[in-house]
Design a protein around this motif. Structure first.
Motif, mmCIF file in Angstrom:
data_model
loop_
_atom_site.group_PDB
_atom_site.id
_atom_site.type_symbol
_atom_site.label_atom_id
_atom_site.label_comp_id
_atom_site.label_asym_id
_atom_site.label_seq_id
_atom_site.Cartn_x
_atom_site.Cartn_y
_atom_site.Cartn_z
ATOM 1 N N ALA A 17 39.281 48.647 41.617
ATOM 2 C CA ALA A 17 38.047 49.429 41.668
ATOM 3 C C ALA A 17 38.060 50.321 42.904
ATOM 4 O O ALA A 17 38.613 49.957 43.935
ATOM 5 C CB ALA A 17 36.850 48.490 41.725
ATOM 6 N N LYS A 18 37.467 51.497 42.771
ATOM 7 C CA LYS A 18 37.376 52.427 43.890
ATOM 8 C C LYS A 18 36.029 52.207 44.572
ATOM 9 O O LYS A 18 34.990 52.622 44.056
ATOM 10 C CB LYS A 18 37.468 53.851 43.335
ATOM 11 N N ALA A 35 31.790 40.498 46.412
ATOM 12 C CA ALA A 35 31.565 41.034 47.760
ATOM 13 C C ALA A 35 32.281 42.369 47.942
ATOM 14 O O ALA A 35 32.154 43.014 48.986
ATOM 15 C CB ALA A 35 32.060 40.027 48.796
ATOM 16 N N MET A 36 33.034 42.809 46.953
ATOM 17 C CA MET A 36 33.803 44.060 46.988
ATOM 18 C C MET A 36 34.710 44.119 48.223
ATOM 19 O O MET A 36 34.723 45.090 48.966
ATOM 20 C CB MET A 36 32.866 45.278 46.971
ATOM 21 N N GLU A 37 35.497 43.063 48.432
ATOM 22 C CA GLU A 37 36.449 43.049 49.541
ATOM 23 C C GLU A 37 37.582 44.022 49.254
ATOM 24 O O GLU A 37 38.142 44.010 48.162
ATOM 25 C CB GLU A 37 37.019 41.636 49.715
ATOM 26 N N THR A 38 37.916 44.828 50.243
ATOM 27 C CA THR A 38 38.942 45.838 49.984
ATOM 28 C C THR A 38 40.339 45.305 50.288
ATOM 29 O O THR A 38 40.521 44.365 51.047
ATOM 30 C CB THR A 38 38.700 47.112 50.810
ATOM 31 N N LEU A 39 41.301 45.973 49.668
ATOM 32 C CA LEU A 39 42.699 45.563 49.741
ATOM 33 C C LEU A 39 43.332 46.147 51.005
ATOM 34 O O LEU A 39 43.042 47.274 51.390
ATOM 35 C CB LEU A 39 43.396 46.124 48.502
ATOM 36 N N GLY A 69 26.371 51.904 38.371
ATOM 37 C CA GLY A 69 26.884 50.782 37.590
ATOM 38 C C GLY A 69 28.179 50.186 38.085
ATOM 39 O O GLY A 69 28.670 49.227 37.487
ATOM 40 N N MET A 70 28.765 50.722 39.164
ATOM 41 C CA MET A 70 30.049 50.209 39.658
ATOM 42 C C MET A 70 29.987 48.705 39.943
ATOM 43 O O MET A 70 30.794 47.931 39.438
ATOM 44 C CB MET A 70 30.461 50.926 40.953
ATOM 45 N N VAL A 71 29.013 48.320 40.783
ATOM 46 C CA VAL A 71 28.923 46.925 41.196
ATOM 47 C C VAL A 71 28.577 46.043 40.002
ATOM 48 O O VAL A 71 29.159 44.966 39.800
ATOM 49 C CB VAL A 71 27.868 46.770 42.310
ATOM 50 N N GLU A 72 27.656 46.539 39.167
ATOM 51 C CA GLU A 72 27.239 45.755 38.003
ATOM 52 C C GLU A 72 28.416 45.526 37.057
ATOM 53 O O GLU A 72 28.561 44.456 36.469
ATOM 54 C CB GLU A 72 26.113 46.472 37.244
ATOM 55 N N PHE A 73 29.270 46.543 36.923
ATOM 56 C CA PHE A 73 30.413 46.401 36.023
ATOM 57 C C PHE A 73 31.375 45.333 36.545
ATOM 58 O O PHE A 73 31.860 44.497 35.784
ATOM 59 C CB PHE A 73 31.135 47.738 35.850
ATOM 60 N N ILE A 82 40.988 43.109 41.664
ATOM 61 C CA ILE A 82 40.460 41.975 40.907
ATOM 62 C C ILE A 82 41.575 41.460 40.015
ATOM 63 O O ILE A 82 42.039 42.163 39.121
ATOM 64 C CB ILE A 82 39.259 42.379 40.029
ATOM 65 N N LYS A 83 42.005 40.228 40.285
ATOM 66 C CA LYS A 83 43.011 39.612 39.418
ATOM 67 C C LYS A 83 42.244 38.967 38.281
ATOM 68 O O LYS A 83 41.430 38.084 38.507
ATOM 69 C CB LYS A 83 43.781 38.572 40.228
ATOM 70 N N VAL A 84 42.445 39.429 37.053
ATOM 71 C CA VAL A 84 41.566 38.975 35.985
ATOM 72 C C VAL A 84 42.146 37.841 35.158
ATOM 73 O O VAL A 84 41.416 37.141 34.456
ATOM 74 C CB VAL A 84 41.147 40.134 35.052
ATOM 75 N N GLY A 85 43.438 37.631 35.205
ATOM 76 C CA GLY A 85 44.000 36.544 34.408
ATOM 77 C C GLY A 85 45.469 36.751 34.163
ATOM 78 O O GLY A 85 46.118 37.520 34.871
ATOM 79 N N PHE A 86 45.981 36.047 33.154
ATOM 80 C CA PHE A 86 47.409 36.125 32.875
ATOM 81 C C PHE A 86 47.664 36.597 31.455
ATOM 82 O O PHE A 86 46.856 36.396 30.567
ATOM 83 C CB PHE A 86 48.057 34.750 33.043
ATOM 84 N N ASP A 87 48.817 37.204 31.293
ATOM 85 C CA ASP A 87 49.277 37.548 29.957
ATOM 86 C C ASP A 87 50.627 36.878 29.776
ATOM 87 O O ASP A 87 51.554 37.150 30.533
ATOM 88 C CB ASP A 87 49.414 39.069 29.829
#
Lengths: 345, 509
Positions: free
Chosen positions: A283-284, A335-339, A293-297, A103-108
């Motif tokens: 995410a694993k 959709a929890m697409e894997t890498l 709670g994995m998906v919810e998180f 998950i790419k969450v943003g920039f710093d």
């Protein structure tokens, strides 16, 4: 005494057997820590589940823990201030961690800043390279030990003040990013070094990766607040740190423009301000179903209320992804697409 | 010969006098050095404490408003279930926002309303929720509810963003539209400078330029009318820090000033600092999680260290044969006391987490690691205490027929106990301040829930200080200093206990 030792070892055993875990565990980068903790807190408040535990271990340390295996003993997420490396991905796979969701969450944004009492600064990456590299080319393109003492020595347009830069130590991810984003690009802006890159890439890498050690660059520790305080006390000094610290301390310090662009929320988000790096959460997927709670998180993390343009992460200093990228990230994460390994470097 | 004897004697006397004077001088000098050393230490200590106190005291206070809120049945418990679980999920934010907005009826645009609500903490409804859950009979009534302000608003009201001066308006002022801007005209000697805020007729104008008494201003909030305002009906608000240099802008600052003038915002003791766990919102963050974690960890350490340490000390001091092996052990205990603490963390990671499979971040593991760390200190202190008991006491006991063990347990150990306790408490105080070993076992973590047992995830006080010091929000800096104060108080209490124990049970011979 015997009885006590026995009790202690018994306690140890029972604790070891308590395999099941009902609390999400997250490790990784200290740069992403302030954002993931905010999401964790919201998640704990609204979902009715236990608030995830977020450890600050650094990107590399987090990857190591994350890739160590699957099961309740190993963390479920890791924060990273850079993309997962191919070697790390393979290490993960070797230990059975095969389904990783990126998950790419943003920039710093990385900022070069000084005290409000000091002069307004504008740098080019090449100027920063010349001021900070251990070795720089002289007129004939021969590498010599950095001779520049003042900014004016570097370029006549810069103030006539001693070069004094406070920055992160070599162990820091921020330093790695700064070197890659500024020093590398800056070195490429010099013709003789560009030629060197073609002829001897290794030697070129050594040139831009080495920061001078003669006192002009000062390791100021991992704590960015400390750098801000030192800048305030010394208007001549220049500091390097993450954008969120500039935003919080705008009454004391100001960001220098790099290649003509000042750091701001807008310029970083639009990509005009080039000295910024993407932040990731991994995410694993194999833990979905075992750890509640994995998906919810993940959903909470990529929700509009968190990661959106006016979300609470933006107010914490995270520069969000541009609209389309955000939609894509959100859809992929939900959709929890894997890498896949072949996308990595 | 006699000549020399006669002439030498007085010379020796005068020599002696000079020598004595020199010795006195030297002694005086030495005393001065000593006093200077103490003075320098004292100055540093006072500076350090003053700095921490000045920075940390604001952390114990917070700004909140007492707002009248109607506790509506529909929003909170539509089915009238009276079940705390259902009440907990009710909408508590809505009524609070409504009540807060009602205080500023002039704020109507969507953007302004959002900005206004931004002054509230994201946990503003927490107190309200707790109130209603604890007392469901409030539903359907009107209640006065404490509402927490955001960290930026709190910092502003504490005067940590800018200084504010308010000057009553002299004479009559008139504002008139001039293109996008406004012209301000006064009939008295002008006192306005650029950046000043002029409040009149319920609106506010920021002075942009002030040339020769011609004031150009831009609107911050719209006034009700552009009628002239007489002396007393208008005033000037002057900030020492300009708008773009602070996190609260002029409009927000004026709202907060209004709250202050109405007497709604009050500065109270922040009990939540002691009653809640960590949070990413500075105004909600508390120390209780870390304090509980520290106490749990120290309990584990104490229960392991004291019996093992004292037993080892007694055996080594009184029973062990003096040979190569015990000498080796002795030397190694002393060496162990000097091992850097991070090494114990690595040991803990390898032993307790990877080999025994204990949970990460648990006070149990933290306590085990710290026990290893302070064990050498306690053994050394206990041995010194045992050695300090005069041998005559043991010999007398042996003389009247006590066994070796009886002599030690009935006579020597009780007399050595104050020394052992002092050593233990100082060892515990040392353990309380450690962060490095806990880093490796995952206690450097953001943990909101307050740990309830030895295997729950927990953090410790010094770690909380470290984590807060690294966060960008300014308000966390005072939280950091506040947490340092709590840690110092904890340490003082422990050291005071050590001194008291010694004073109470010490025997002199």
């Amino acid at each position: 005494m015997k009885r006590f030792l026995l009790a202690a070892s018994l306690l140890a055993l029972t604790a070891g057997m308590a395999e099941a875990r009902d609390q999400i565990r997250i490790v990784g980068s200290s740069t992403v820590y302030p954002f993931t903790t905010a999401v964790a807190e919201q998640f704990g408040k609204t979902s009715g589940m236990k608030t995830p535990v977020v450890e600050s271990t650094g990107t590399g340390g987090g990857m190591k823990l994350f890739c160590a295996g699957i099961g309740a003993d190993h963390p479920d997420f890791t924060n990273a201030s850079r993309q997962i490396k191919k070697s790390e991905f393979e290490d993960c796979a070797k230990n059975g961690v095969t389904d990783i969701v990126e998950i790419k969450v943003g920039f710093d944004g990385l900022t070069v800043a000084n005290s409000k009492a000091g002069p307004d600064l504008t740098f080019t990456k090449t100027q920063l390279f010349l001021a900070l590299a251990k070795e720089v080319p002289d007129k004939d393109g021969k590498l010599i030990a950095n001779p520049y003492k003042t900014w004016k020595d570097v370029d006549a347009s810069l103030p006539d003040e001693k070069i004094e830069v406070l920055g992160p130590p070599p162990t820091s991810g921020t330093r790695d990013s700064f070197v890659e984003l500024v020093m590398d690009k800056g070195a490429e802006g010099i013709d003789s070094l560009k030629a060197l890159k073609k002829s001897d890439a290794k030697a070129f890498e050594k040139v831009w990766k080495s920061i001078r050690e003669d006192g002009a660059y000062i390791d100021a520790g991992e704590n960015d607040n400390l750098i801000v305080q030192k800048l305030e006390a010394n208007p001549q000094a220049v500091g390097i740190f993450g954008y969120s610290f500039l935003e919080e301390n705008q009454n004391k310090i100001k960001g220098a423009a790099i290649d003509g662009k000042s750091p701001s929320y807008e310029t970083i988000a639009s990509g005009e301000y080039k000295v910024s790096r993407p932040l990731f959460v991994y995410a694993k997927k194999q833990h979905v179903g075992t750890i509640p709670g994995m998906v919810e998180f993940v959903k909470e993390y990529v929700s509009d209320k968190a990661l959106g343009e006016d979300g609470y992460l933006a107010s914490k200093g995270l520069v969000p992804l541009p609209g389309d990228d955000f939609k894509k990230t959100k859809a992929a994460a939900e959709a929890m697409e894997t890498l896949k390994g072949d996308q990595l470097m | 010969m006699t000549d020399t004897a006669i002439s030498a004697a007085p010379r020796r006397v005068s020599d002696n006098a000079a020598l004595v004077a020199k010795r006195y001088r030297s002694e005086r000098r030495f005393k001065l050095y000593g006093i200077a050393a103490i003075a320098v230490t004292a100055v540093f200590l006072v500076l350090l404490f003053a700095d921490i106190l000045v920075k940390g005291l604001p952390a114990f206070f917070e700004h909140r408003m007492m707002l009248p809120v109607s506790v509506s049945q529909e929003a909170i418990d539509p089915q009238n279930s009276k079940d705390p679980k259902i009440i907990r999920t009710g909408d508590f934010d809505g009524p609070i926002r409504e009540s807060f907005r009602a205080m500023f009826p002039d704020v109507t645009s969507r953007g302004d309303r959002k900005k206004l609500l931004g002054l509230l903490s994201s946990g503003a409804a927490d107190d309200f929720r707790a109130m209603v859950v604890n007392n469901p009979s409030l539903i359907g009534t009107d209640a006065k509810v404490p509402v927490l302000l955001s960290d930026d608003a709190d910092q502003y009201l504490k005067g940590r963003q800018t200084g504010v001066a308010k000057i009553a308006g002299q004479g009559t002022i008139t504002a008139s539209a001039d293109g996008e801007k406004f012209k301000l005209v006064t009939d008295k000697t002008p006192v306005l400078t650029a950046g000043d805020i002029v409040r009149l007729n319920g609106g506010a104008f920021r002075v942009v330029s002030a040339d020769n008494g011609a004031y150009l201003a831009e609107q911050v909030t719209a006034p009700k009318s552009l009628d002239p305002a007489n002396a007393g009906a208008w005033d000037i608000v002057r900030f020492t820090v300009t708008e773009h240099n602070r996190r609260i802008d002029d409009q927000e600052a004026l709202w907060l000033e209004q709250l202050k003038e109405k007497g709604v915002a009050e500065n109270g003791i922040a009990w939540r600092f002691f009653s809640s766990g960590d949070s990413r919102e500075p105004e909600l963050a508390g120390i209780r999680g870390a304090l509980t974690g520290s106490i749990l960890t120290l309990l584990v350490t104490l229960f392991l260290c004291l019996p093992i340490g004292v037993a080892a000390a007694i055996y080594l001091e009184e029973f062990a044969p003096k040979n190569r092996l015990t000498q080796l052990i002795e030397v190694n205990i002393n060496n162990l006391a000097a091992v850097p603490s991070i090494v114990f963390g690595l040991l803990g990671l390898a032993m307790f987490l990877n080999f025994f499979g204990l949970p990460r971040s648990a006070p149990l593991v933290g306590g085990l690691v710290l026990a290893l760390l302070v064990l050498p200190t306690i053994i050394i202190a206990s041995r010194a205490a045992l050695r300090a008991v005069p041998p005559s006491i043991k010999e007398a006991a042996l003389g009247v027929g006590a066994s070796h063990q009886q002599a030690i347990f009935h006579h020597v150990l009780p007399l050595a106990m104050p020394g052992i306790m002092t050593g233990t408490i100082i060892g515990m105080a040392h353990a309380l301040g450690e962060t490095a070993p806990l880093l490796m076992i995952g206690m450097v973590a953001f943990i909101v829930d307050i740990p309830g047992g030895f295997t729950d995830a927990a953090t410790a006080l010094p770690i909380q200080i470290y984590l807060w010091s690294d966060l960008p929000e300014i308000a966390f800096q005072s939280k950091t200093a506040g947490a340092i104060i709590v840690l110092l108080v904890f340490l003082f209490v422990m050291n005071a206990a050590a001194i008291l124990l010694r004073k109470r049970f010490e025997r002199r011979w």
